[in-house]
Design an enzyme around this catalytic site. Structure first.
Site, PDB file in Angstrom:
ATOM      1  N   CYS A   1       0.822  -1.214   0.000  1.00 19.87           N
ATOM      2  CA  CYS A   1       0.000   0.000   0.000  1.00 19.87           C
ATOM      3  C   CYS A   1       0.856   1.264   0.000  1.00 19.87           C
ATOM      4  O   CYS A   1       0.460   2.289  -0.545  1.00 19.87           O
ATOM      5  CB  CYS A   1      -0.982   0.004   1.165  1.00 19.87           C
TER       6      CYS A   1
ATOM      7  N   CYS B   1      36.931  31.847  13.340  1.00 20.55           N
ATOM      8  CA  CYS B   1      37.613  31.397  14.557  1.00 20.55           C
ATOM      9  C   CYS B   1      38.502  30.187  14.286  1.00 20.55           C
ATOM     10  O   CYS B   1      39.393  29.870  15.072  1.00 20.55           O
ATOM     11  CB  CYS B   1      36.604  30.992  15.625  1.00 20.55           C
TER      12      CYS B   1
ATOM     13  N   CYS C   1      33.837  27.214  12.635  1.00 17.62           N
ATOM     14  CA  CYS C   1      33.648  28.609  12.248  1.00 17.62           C
ATOM     15  C   CYS C   1      34.841  29.004  11.380  1.00 17.62           C
ATOM     16  O   CYS C   1      35.991  28.796  11.774  1.00 17.62           O
ATOM     17  CB  CYS C   1      33.564  29.500  13.476  1.00 17.62           C
TER      18      CYS C   1
ATOM     19  N   CYS D   1      32.507  35.206  17.356  1.00 16.55           N
ATOM     20  CA  CYS D   1      33.049  36.298  16.542  1.00 16.55           C
ATOM     21  C   CYS D   1      31.983  36.967  15.670  1.00 16.55           C
ATOM     22  O   CYS D   1      32.292  37.859  14.888  1.00 16.55           O
ATOM     23  CB  CYS D   1      34.189  35.788  15.666  1.00 16.55           C
TER      24      CYS D   1
ATOM     25  N   HIS E   1      -1.598   1.459   7.403  1.00 16.00           N
ATOM     26  CA  HIS E   1      -2.089   1.341   6.032  1.00 16.00           C
ATOM     27  C   HIS E   1      -1.992   2.696   5.341  1.00 16.00           C
ATOM     28  O   HIS E   1      -2.362   3.713   5.915  1.00 16.00           O
ATOM     29  CB  HIS E   1      -3.545   0.846   6.050  1.00 16.00           C
TER      30      HIS E   1
ATOM     31  N   CYS F   1      28.107  32.620  14.201  1.00 24.36           N
ATOM     32  CA  CYS F   1      29.010  32.267  15.293  1.00 24.36           C
ATOM     33  C   CYS F   1      28.773  33.218  16.458  1.00 24.36           C
ATOM     34  O   CYS F   1      28.770  34.436  16.290  1.00 24.36           O
ATOM     35  CB  CYS F   1      30.462  32.349  14.819  1.00 24.36           C
TER      36      CYS F   1
HETATM   37 ZN   LIG Z   1      33.604  32.523  14.920  1.00 24.65          ZN
END
Ligand SMILES: [Zn+2]
Length: 404
Positions: free
Chosen positions: A72, A278, A275, A226, A356, A223
């Site tokens: 089905c 970073c 990141c 930063c 079903h 982030c």
């Molecule tokens: Zn960052």
């Protein structure tokens, strides 16, 4: 596609493309317009409208599918796809044969089209179509489905579209080298970055399936150390939406699921990506939005949650609009309304283990309820139930959609 009309479609497409390009100042770098994303998308649309519609004389399409043992899930999904016009017409006219991209035989496509031919034959010799041959070929291609137990309809849909796409890919011989090296597009605007990624996708994966079902999701990361913003873009063929617990009003709307899906999410260090600035994992926030809207949007109401020991099913009633679903708020900023109309629903009744699947599909004469071999008309006010599982929406304002 017959030679003469093919040339017409192509030249009108190219002309339209050039107009749009000159009006919008797009595509400065490409001299060959036939290689552009815009061109490919427009060709996809024009081919449906010019070439296919007029050549078809169709029956009602109101034909059931035999259940050949826990199938089905397949029956319900195939009915929904049978009511996806751009796909149906492509199959009935066997357009993939004329496109001839790959030298290999499109076995699954042939078998799938055979099922659709059974539904839409104007003579309507059959009242029920047997999907056995199609299912056998599908299971050969996707061994995961070789058992006889109940399968998930959404999973089946994904595998089916993927296999069909592979067979009719217009770029069958482009080498796949796994994941691309991370590209830096920081000098571009978001829309340019997204367009570049989409173009890259089409260079390898381009088919009628992509024309209809593929869209682009944007995931933006911020982030918290930063404040650097970054975006990643992924191609999607369906949106899998979480279902919130009951809201204060007691009613959950599709909009609530979309809001939850696109809501900002906090990621801790362990779960966040690097990141770029970073150069380490940092706490960040993530947000999903739709960057590029597909012609057909498949919305999966994710009723099944897998916990450590078991799978449970949510039976929350989620109301959804039949017409004018506006996904604009989940798209790029200021993209305006992006409207969709519902044309098919795949329902799941019962529990995780004993369930079903059925479908409700819209044709020119209204809605019908497809329960394996039985097909019965159904009224609009019977469509919304807490069994709705996969919703198929067709874009209704797609002509005005070329964005910068
Ligand atoms: Zn960052």
């Amino acid at each position: 596609m017959p030679g003469a009309s093919g040339v017409n479609v192509e030249s009108s497409c190219e002309a339209l493309c050039r107009t749009l390009v000159s009006q919008n100042g797009l595509q400065r770098e490409t001299a060959d317009i036939s290689q552009s994303v815009l061109y490919t998308s427009l060709m996809g649309l024009l081919l449906v409208t010019d070439d296919e519609k007029e050549q078809l004389t169709l029956g009602s399409g109101r034909v059931g599918l035999r259940n050949i043992g826990n199938t089905c899930f397949l029956n319900a999904i195939v009915q929904c796809l049978s009511h996806t016009r751009g796909l149906r017409d492509y199959c009935l006219l066997k357009s993939y044969r004329h496109e001839k991209f790959s030298k290999e035989e499109a076995k699954l496509m042939e078998a799938f089209s055979q099922v659709l031919l059974g539904f839409w034959d104007v003579n309507e010799g059959d009242t029920v179509v047997n999907p056995r041959q199609f299912y056998n070929i599908f299971r050969e291609a996707v061994p995961y489905f070789s058992g006889y137990s109940q399968q998930d309809a959404q999973e089946f849909l994904r595998f089916l579209l993927d296999k069909l796409h592979t067979e009719i890919n217009r770029r069958p011989y482009v080498r796949r080298t796994g994941k691309d090296p991370e590209q830096k597009y920081t000098r571009f605007r978001i829309s340019e970055e997204a367009a570049a990624m989409w173009k890259k996708h089409l260079e390898r994966d381009d088919s009628r399936i992509v024309d209809l079902f593929s869209g682009q999701l944007r995931s933006s990361l911020h982030c918290s150390v930063c404040s650097h913003y970054s975006n990643t873009f992924d191609v999607f063929c369906d949106l899998s939406l979480p279902i919130p617990k009951k809201s204060f009003s007691g009613e959950v709307m599709l909009r609530d699921c979309l809001d939850l899906f696109s809501q900002e999410e906090k990621l801790d260090k362990e779960n966040s990506p690097m990141c770029e600035r970073c150069n380490r994992r940092t706490e960040c926030t993530k947000r999903l939005s739709i960057q590029r809207f597909p012609q057909v949007i498949v919305i999966h109401l994710n009723r099944f949650t897998t916990s450590r020991w078991s799978i449970s099913k949510s039976t929350v009633y989620v109301s959804f609009p039949l017409t004018n679903l506006d996904l604009g708020p989940y798209g790029p900023v200021d993209c305006g309304p992006v409207l969709y109309d519902l044309y098919a629903i795949c329902n799941h009744a019962g529990t995780v283990n004993m369930g079903h699947y059925t479908a409700c599909c819209l044709d020119e004469n209204g809605w019908c309820y497809y329960n394996d071999s039985s097909v019965t008309p159904v009224s609009e006010n019977q469509l919304q139930t807490n069994q709705a599982y996969v919703l198929f929406y067709q874009r209704s304002n797609s002509t005005a959609t070329i964005r910068k």
